[in-house]
Design a protein around this motif. Structure first.
Motif, PDB file in Angstrom:
ATOM      1  N   ALA A   1       0.774  -1.231   0.095  1.00 33.12           N
ATOM      2  CA  ALA A   1      -0.028   0.081   0.019  1.00 33.12           C
ATOM      3  C   ALA A   1       0.835   1.218  -0.119  1.00 33.12           C
ATOM      4  N   SER A   2       1.986   1.267   0.575  1.00 34.55           N
ATOM      5  CA  SER A   2       2.894   2.351   0.660  1.00 34.55           C
ATOM      6  C   SER A   2       4.370   1.978   0.717  1.00 34.55           C
ATOM      7  N   CYS A   3       4.996   2.738   0.556  1.00 37.28           N
ATOM      8  CA  CYS A   3       6.698   2.566   0.861  1.00 37.28           C
ATOM      9  C   CYS A   3       6.968   2.121   2.197  1.00 37.28           C
ATOM     10  N   ALA A   4       6.228   2.982   3.242  1.00 38.34           N
ATOM     11  CA  ALA A   4       6.500   2.515   4.579  1.00 38.34           C
ATOM     12  C   ALA A   4       5.889   0.994   4.839  1.00 38.34           C
TER      13      ALA A   4
ATOM     14  N   GLU B   1       6.220  -1.419   2.655  1.00 38.92           N
ATOM     15  CA  GLU B   1       7.206  -2.211   1.742  1.00 38.92           C
ATOM     16  C   GLU B   1       8.459  -2.322   2.440  1.00 38.92           C
ATOM     17  N   LEU B   2       9.102  -1.085   2.955  1.00 38.98           N
ATOM     18  CA  LEU B   2      10.323  -1.170   3.520  1.00 38.98           C
ATOM     19  C   LEU B   2      10.511  -0.881   4.971  1.00 38.98           C
ATOM     20  N   GLY B   3       9.407  -0.535   5.659  1.00 37.30           N
ATOM     21  CA  GLY B   3       9.415  -0.103   7.088  1.00 37.30           C
ATOM     22  C   GLY B   3       9.916   1.368   7.064  1.00 37.30           C
ATOM     23  N   ALA B   4       9.362   1.836   8.179  1.00 39.68           N
ATOM     24  CA  ALA B   4       9.163   3.369   8.375  1.00 39.68           C
ATOM     25  C   ALA B   4      10.526   4.010   8.274  1.00 39.68           C
ATOM     26  N   GLU B   5      11.664   3.428   8.782  1.00 39.04           N
ATOM     27  CA  GLU B   5      12.922   3.918   8.782  1.00 39.04           C
ATOM     28  C   GLU B   5      13.591   4.032   7.161  1.00 39.04           C
ATOM     29  N   ALA B   6      13.563   3.202   6.618  1.00 43.31           N
ATOM     30  CA  ALA B   6      14.115   2.846   4.991  1.00 43.31           C
ATOM     31  C   ALA B   6      13.274   3.779   4.250  1.00 43.31           C
ATOM     32  N   ALA B   7      12.046   3.868   4.471  1.00 43.96           N
ATOM     33  CA  ALA B   7      11.046   4.778   3.528  1.00 43.96           C
ATOM     34  C   ALA B   7      11.250   6.055   4.026  1.00 43.96           C
ATOM     35  N   GLN B   8      11.837   6.525   5.012  1.00 44.30           N
ATOM     36  CA  GLN B   8      12.043   7.658   5.430  1.00 44.30           C
ATOM     37  C   GLN B   8      13.339   8.267   4.749  1.00 44.30           C
ATOM     38  N   VAL B   9      14.328   7.441   4.595  1.00 40.79           N
ATOM     39  CA  VAL B   9      15.639   7.796   3.935  1.00 40.79           C
ATOM     40  C   VAL B   9      15.216   8.058   2.546  1.00 40.79           C
TER      41      VAL B   9
ATOM     42  N   PRO C   1       6.180  13.734  -5.207  1.00 44.75           N
ATOM     43  CA  PRO C   1       5.605  12.613  -4.521  1.00 44.75           C
ATOM     44  C   PRO C   1       6.576  12.081  -3.383  1.00 44.75           C
ATOM     45  N   CYS C   2       7.388  12.801  -2.515  1.00 46.81           N
ATOM     46  CA  CYS C   2       8.286  12.312  -1.786  1.00 46.81           C
ATOM     47  C   CYS C   2       7.493  12.409  -0.353  1.00 46.81           C
ATOM     48  N   ASN C   3       6.550  11.145  -0.382  1.00 46.35           N
ATOM     49  CA  ASN C   3       5.867  10.877   1.007  1.00 46.35           C
ATOM     50  C   ASN C   3       5.629   9.225   0.995  1.00 46.35           C
ATOM     51  N   ALA C   4       6.083   8.759   2.143  1.00 48.47           N
ATOM     52  CA  ALA C   4       6.237   7.380   2.505  1.00 48.47           C
ATOM     53  C   ALA C   4       4.564   6.692   2.390  1.00 48.47           C
ATOM     54  N   GLN C   5       3.653   7.493   2.239  1.00 48.88           N
ATOM     55  CA  GLN C   5       2.480   6.795   1.905  1.00 48.88           C
ATOM     56  C   GLN C   5       2.645   6.521   0.433  1.00 48.88           C
TER      57      GLN C   5
END
Length: 117
Positions: A55-58, A60-68, A83-87
Protein backbone atom coordinates in the motif's frame (compact mmCIF):
# COMPACT_ATOMS: atom_id res chain seq x y z
CA UNK A 1 -37.94 51.41 -19.29
CA UNK A 2 -38.77 49.31 -16.23
CA UNK A 3 -40.42 46.69 -18.41
CA UNK A 4 -37.20 46.06 -20.37
CA UNK A 5 -35.44 45.01 -17.20
CA UNK A 6 -37.57 41.85 -16.98
CA UNK A 7 -37.36 40.92 -20.68
CA UNK A 8 -34.33 38.52 -20.34
CA UNK A 9 -36.04 36.70 -17.45
CA UNK A 10 -39.24 36.35 -19.46
CA UNK A 11 -37.35 35.11 -22.54
CA UNK A 12 -35.44 32.53 -20.47
CA UNK A 13 -38.65 31.25 -18.84
CA UNK A 14 -40.34 30.97 -22.22
CA UNK A 15 -37.43 29.04 -23.75
CA UNK A 16 -37.11 26.75 -20.73
CA UNK A 17 -40.81 25.90 -20.86
CA UNK A 18 -40.62 25.00 -24.56
CA UNK A 19 -37.48 22.85 -24.50
CA UNK A 20 -37.87 19.07 -24.24
CA UNK A 21 -37.01 17.37 -20.96
CA UNK A 22 -34.21 14.81 -20.65
CA UNK A 23 -36.62 11.87 -21.03
CA UNK A 24 -38.00 13.24 -24.29
CA UNK A 25 -34.50 13.93 -25.66
CA UNK A 26 -33.25 10.42 -24.80
CA UNK A 27 -36.35 8.82 -26.30
CA UNK A 28 -35.76 10.67 -29.58
CA UNK A 29 -32.33 8.99 -30.07
CA UNK A 30 -32.53 5.42 -31.43
CA UNK A 31 -31.17 2.73 -29.07
CA UNK A 32 -28.34 1.70 -31.44
CA UNK A 33 -27.05 5.29 -31.64
CA UNK A 34 -26.81 5.78 -27.88
CA UNK A 35 -23.33 5.65 -26.40
CA UNK A 36 -22.28 2.45 -24.72
CA UNK A 37 -21.27 2.57 -21.08
CA UNK A 38 -17.45 2.36 -20.90
CA UNK A 39 -15.70 -0.42 -19.02
CA UNK A 40 -14.37 0.52 -15.61
CA UNK A 41 -10.67 0.59 -14.79
CA UNK A 42 -11.23 -1.64 -11.77
CA UNK A 43 -11.53 -4.62 -14.12
CA UNK A 44 -7.81 -4.33 -14.92
CA UNK A 45 -6.53 -5.43 -11.51
CA UNK A 46 -8.10 -8.21 -9.54
CA UNK A 47 -8.57 -7.88 -5.81
CA UNK A 48 -5.83 -10.45 -5.23
CA UNK A 49 -3.33 -8.46 -7.33
CA UNK A 50 -4.21 -5.30 -5.44
CA UNK A 51 -3.77 -7.08 -2.11
CA UNK A 52 -0.28 -8.31 -3.05
CA UNK A 53 0.95 -4.82 -3.95
CA UNK A 54 2.27 -2.85 -0.96
CA UNK A 55 0.00 0.00 0.00
CA UNK A 56 2.89 2.35 0.69
CA UNK A 57 6.66 2.55 0.79
CA UNK A 58 6.51 2.46 4.58
CA UNK A 59 4.61 -0.85 4.35
CA UNK A 60 7.10 -2.23 1.84
CA UNK A 61 10.41 -1.19 3.45
CA UNK A 62 9.51 -0.14 6.95
CA UNK A 63 9.27 3.37 8.34
CA UNK A 64 13.00 4.07 8.72
CA UNK A 65 14.08 2.90 5.24
CA UNK A 66 11.11 4.68 3.66
CA UNK A 67 12.09 7.89 5.47
CA UNK A 68 15.61 7.65 3.94
CA UNK A 69 14.04 7.55 0.47
CA UNK A 70 11.70 10.43 1.33
CA UNK A 71 14.61 12.56 2.58
CA UNK A 72 16.63 11.84 -0.58
CA UNK A 73 13.61 12.64 -2.71
CA UNK A 74 13.00 15.95 -0.96
CA UNK A 75 16.68 16.86 -1.29
CA UNK A 76 16.88 16.37 -5.06
CA UNK A 77 13.37 16.76 -6.54
CA UNK A 78 12.86 19.80 -8.78
CA UNK A 79 9.06 19.58 -8.40
CA UNK A 80 7.07 22.12 -6.41
CA UNK A 81 4.87 19.33 -5.01
CA UNK A 82 6.98 16.18 -5.31
CA UNK A 83 5.62 12.71 -4.53
CA UNK A 84 8.15 12.41 -1.68
CA UNK A 85 5.82 10.83 0.85
CA UNK A 86 6.22 7.47 2.58
CA UNK A 87 2.53 6.80 1.85
CA UNK A 88 3.34 6.66 -1.90
CA UNK A 89 4.89 3.59 -3.48
CA UNK A 90 8.66 3.17 -3.26
CA UNK A 91 8.83 2.95 -7.05
CA UNK A 92 7.18 6.36 -7.36
CA UNK A 93 9.63 7.89 -4.89
CA UNK A 94 12.62 6.24 -6.60
CA UNK A 95 11.42 7.49 -10.00
CA UNK A 96 11.28 11.04 -8.62
CA UNK A 97 14.80 10.69 -7.18
CA UNK A 98 16.03 9.34 -10.53
CA UNK A 99 14.36 12.26 -12.33
CA UNK A 100 15.85 14.79 -9.91
CA UNK A 101 19.33 13.29 -10.20
CA UNK A 102 19.16 13.58 -13.99
CA UNK A 103 17.73 17.10 -13.95
CA UNK A 104 19.98 19.96 -15.04
CA UNK A 105 23.69 20.04 -14.20
CA UNK A 106 24.51 16.69 -12.62
CA UNK A 107 27.89 17.88 -11.29
CA UNK A 108 26.51 19.13 -7.98
CA UNK A 109 24.30 16.13 -7.24
CA UNK A 110 24.48 14.38 -3.85
CA UNK A 111 26.40 11.10 -3.56
CA UNK A 112 23.21 9.01 -3.40
CA UNK A 113 22.47 9.91 -7.05
CA UNK A 114 25.09 7.36 -8.15
CA UNK A 115 22.65 4.63 -6.99
CA UNK A 116 19.97 5.91 -9.41
CA UNK A 117 21.98 6.14 -12.65
Amino acid sequence: MKHLRYWPLFAFALLAACSPGPEETLAAVPQDERMAVPETASDDLSEQEMATQPASCADELGAEAAQVLVDQCLAISPATRPPCNAQNSCDMIRDEIRRGCGFGDEGGNPAFCSEYQ
